[in-house]
Design a protein around this motif. Structure first.
Motif, PDB file in Angstrom:
ATOM      1  N   MET A 181      18.433   7.122   6.071  1.00 31.13           N
ATOM      2  CA  MET A 181      18.155   5.989   5.196  1.00 31.13           C
ATOM      3  C   MET A 181      17.271   6.423   4.048  1.00 31.13           C
ATOM      4  O   MET A 181      16.488   7.361   4.167  1.00 31.13           O
ATOM      5  N   ASP A 182      17.377   5.720   2.934  1.00 33.55           N
ATOM      6  CA  ASP A 182      16.484   5.969   1.814  1.00 33.55           C
ATOM      7  C   ASP A 182      15.055   5.664   2.232  1.00 33.55           C
ATOM      8  O   ASP A 182      14.810   4.732   3.016  1.00 33.55           O
ATOM      9  N   ALA A 183      14.111   6.414   1.689  1.00 27.96           N
ATOM     10  CA  ALA A 183      12.702   6.226   2.050  1.00 27.96           C
ATOM     11  C   ALA A 183      12.202   4.843   1.687  1.00 27.96           C
ATOM     12  O   ALA A 183      11.279   4.323   2.317  1.00 27.96           O
ATOM     13  N   ASP A 184      12.820   4.230   0.661  1.00 24.46           N
ATOM     14  CA  ASP A 184      12.371   2.906   0.234  1.00 24.46           C
ATOM     15  C   ASP A 184      13.182   1.778   0.870  1.00 24.46           C
ATOM     16  O   ASP A 184      13.079   0.616   0.454  1.00 24.46           O
ATOM     17  N   ALA A 185      13.974   2.090   1.879  1.00 24.20           N
ATOM     18  CA  ALA A 185      14.729   1.052   2.590  1.00 24.20           C
ATOM     19  C   ALA A 185      13.746   0.060   3.219  1.00 24.20           C
ATOM     20  O   ALA A 185      12.733   0.474   3.792  1.00 24.20           O
ATOM     21  N   PRO A 186      14.018  -1.254   3.127  1.00 21.25           N
ATOM     22  CA  PRO A 186      13.077  -2.247   3.649  1.00 21.25           C
ATOM     23  C   PRO A 186      12.687  -2.035   5.111  1.00 21.25           C
ATOM     24  O   PRO A 186      11.533  -2.234   5.485  1.00 21.25           O
ATOM     25  N   LEU A 187      13.639  -1.603   5.945  1.00 16.94           N
ATOM     26  CA  LEU A 187      13.317  -1.412   7.362  1.00 16.94           C
ATOM     27  C   LEU A 187      12.344  -0.252   7.552  1.00 16.94           C
ATOM     28  O   LEU A 187      11.431  -0.325   8.386  1.00 16.94           O
ATOM     29  N   LEU A 188      12.507   0.830   6.789  1.00 16.04           N
ATOM     30  CA  LEU A 188      11.566   1.944   6.882  1.00 16.04           C
ATOM     31  C   LEU A 188      10.212   1.553   6.312  1.00 16.04           C
ATOM     32  O   LEU A 188       9.170   1.945   6.850  1.00 16.04           O
ATOM     33  N   GLN A 189      10.189   0.766   5.242  1.00 14.45           N
ATOM     34  CA  GLN A 189       8.927   0.265   4.714  1.00 14.45           C
ATOM     35  C   GLN A 189       8.212  -0.588   5.753  1.00 14.45           C
ATOM     36  O   GLN A 189       6.990  -0.516   5.906  1.00 14.45           O
ATOM     37  N   PHE A 190       8.991  -1.378   6.475  1.00  9.78           N
ATOM     38  CA  PHE A 190       8.427  -2.203   7.541  1.00  9.78           C
ATOM     39  C   PHE A 190       7.781  -1.346   8.622  1.00  9.78           C
ATOM     40  O   PHE A 190       6.646  -1.605   9.039  1.00  9.78           O
ATOM     41  N   LEU A 191       8.482  -0.312   9.073  1.00  7.08           N
ATOM     42  CA  LEU A 191       7.943   0.548  10.136  1.00  7.08           C
ATOM     43  C   LEU A 191       6.688   1.285   9.663  1.00  7.08           C
ATOM     44  O   LEU A 191       5.719   1.416  10.416  1.00  7.08           O
ATOM     45  N   ASP A 192       6.696   1.762   8.425  1.00  4.70           N
ATOM     46  CA  ASP A 192       5.504   2.424   7.878  1.00  4.70           C
ATOM     47  C   ASP A 192       4.317   1.468   7.867  1.00  4.70           C
ATOM     48  O   ASP A 192       3.196   1.838   8.246  1.00  4.70           O
ATOM     49  N   LYS A 193       4.570   0.238   7.437  1.00  3.83           N
ATOM     50  CA  LYS A 193       3.504  -0.769   7.352  1.00  3.83           C
ATOM     51  C   LYS A 193       3.006  -1.144   8.744  1.00  3.83           C
ATOM     52  O   LYS A 193       1.801  -1.317   8.961  1.00  3.83           O
ATOM     53  N   LEU A 194       3.924  -1.258   9.692  1.00  2.00           N
ATOM     54  CA  LEU A 194       3.558  -1.636  11.055  1.00  2.00           C
ATOM     55  C   LEU A 194       2.682  -0.561  11.692  1.00  2.00           C
ATOM     56  O   LEU A 194       1.730  -0.866  12.423  1.00  2.00           O
ATOM     57  N   GLU A 195       2.989   0.698  11.408  1.00  2.00           N
ATOM     58  CA  GLU A 195       2.218   1.804  11.973  1.00  2.00           C
ATOM     59  C   GLU A 195       0.813   1.890  11.387  1.00  2.00           C
ATOM     60  O   GLU A 195      -0.076   2.487  11.999  1.00  2.00           O
ATOM     61  N   GLU A 196       0.601   1.292  10.220  1.00  5.44           N
ATOM     62  CA  GLU A 196      -0.726   1.276   9.618  1.00  5.44           C
ATOM     63  C   GLU A 196      -1.649   0.252  10.268  1.00  5.44           C
ATOM     64  O   GLU A 196      -2.869   0.325  10.110  1.00  5.44           O
ATOM     65  N   MET A 197      -1.075  -0.695  10.994  1.00  9.89           N
ATOM     66  CA  MET A 197      -1.868  -1.751  11.621  1.00  9.89           C
ATOM     67  C   MET A 197      -2.656  -1.177  12.802  1.00  9.89           C
ATOM     68  O   MET A 197      -2.230  -0.239  13.469  1.00  9.89           O
ATOM     69  N   THR A 198      -3.823  -1.782  13.055  1.00  9.01           N
ATOM     70  CA  THR A 198      -4.660  -1.331  14.170  1.00  9.01           C
ATOM     71  C   THR A 198      -4.240  -1.957  15.501  1.00  9.01           C
ATOM     72  O   THR A 198      -4.701  -1.523  16.554  1.00  9.01           O
ATOM     73  N   ASP A 199      -3.387  -2.950  15.444  1.00  4.58           N
ATOM     74  CA  ASP A 199      -2.912  -3.628  16.647  1.00  4.58           C
ATOM     75  C   ASP A 199      -2.087  -2.646  17.480  1.00  4.58           C
ATOM     76  O   ASP A 199      -1.027  -2.184  17.043  1.00  4.58           O
TER      77      ASP A 199
END
Length: 264
Positions: A181-199
């Motif tokens: 997938m492209d690096a800017d694909a919404p699903l990959l952006q979602f996973l990157d953002k989710l991994e940044e969370m402390t939860d």
């Protein structure tokens, strides 16, 4: 469960958090936060005004071939709930007011409260500067329908009011396992953002979702996965690098999902 459906719901939750009068009280798929009883009355175990978000019915029609990655239309449900008991004392005037908004607790102010929060939810999901909202928008192609439902009850002297907004969205297709997938694909952006969370729950979910995407597919295998083609169909279309299938041909799919093949 669709990965895009999971991502859509969580992105909506995070986009709304902190951007309405309920603050961080935005619940992800709660069981019975705003419960409609058989007699039509409302019940809630929440002690403060809240917004809840969950996904409900989904339906994909006119699916291309036998593919199992098309998500079709999906209902994202947003509920807003509060009761007349959700009040606090105004320190300066000693007046009983609604939590989060300094107006007296009356029927009309409760309805006003619900309307304001609904507008704030829509503003949050449309905000160009909200990173989570940008991911949410990227995960669906269009908004097919919006439905509104209000309910209220005053049984046993406890006034409860609720608002439900049902957004029917044309959800993006899921990616095929092993497909790049492209690096800017919404699903990959979602996973990157989710991994940044402390939860830790979010981090665990992100790791599991990534594991469902990893793998290596030859181009013809990705094509076969996406459209559910049989090996016999692949051979007939001369699609693939497998010795039993033949060289990879150029292939396009028409609007009904039927392959149009040009053999090199």
């Amino acid at each position: 469960m669709s990965l895009c459906r999971i991502a859509l719901r969580i992105a909506a939750v995070e986009a709304i958090k902190g951007n309405t009068l309920v603050g961080d009280r935005v619940l992800d798929s709660p069981n019975g936060a705003l419960d409609v009883q058989a007699d039509g009355s409302l019940r809630t175990d929440e002690e403060k005004p809240f917004v809840s978000v969950f996904t409900d019915q989904a339906k994909a029609e006119d699916v291309s071939g036998r593919g199992l990655v098309e998500n079709g239309l999906c209902d994202l449900v947003i509920e807003i709930g509060m009761s007349g008991a959700m009040t606090e004392q105004e320190q300066e005037t000693d007046e009983t007011v609604l939590v989060g908004i300094s107006v007296p607790s009356t029927d009309r102010t409760i309805e006003f409260f619900l309307d304001v929060i609904q507008r704030q939810v829509f503003d949050a999901l449309s905000d160009p500067d909200n990173a989570w909202a940008e991911i949410y928008r990227g995960l669906h192609y269009r908004l097919a329908k919006i439905e509104y439902l209000s309910a209220r009850t005053s049984d046993d002297g406890s006034k409860i009011a609720g608002r439900q907004v049902r957004l029917t969205v044309d959800l993006a297709d899921d990616p095929v396992r092993g497909e790049v997938m492209d690096a800017d694909a919404p699903l990959l952006q979602f996973l990157d953002k989710l991994e940044e969370m402390t939860d830790p729950t979010y981090q665990t979910q992100a790791a599991l979702m990534r594991s469902l995407l990893t793998g290596e597919n030859e181009e013809w295998k990705s094509l076969q996965r996406r459209h559910g083609l049989t090996l016999a169909e692949m051979r007939a279309l001369e699609l693939g690098d497998d010795p039993d299938i033949g060289p990879l041909a150029e292939v396009d799919f028409d609007i009904d999902g039927r392959p149009i093949v040009t053999v090199e």
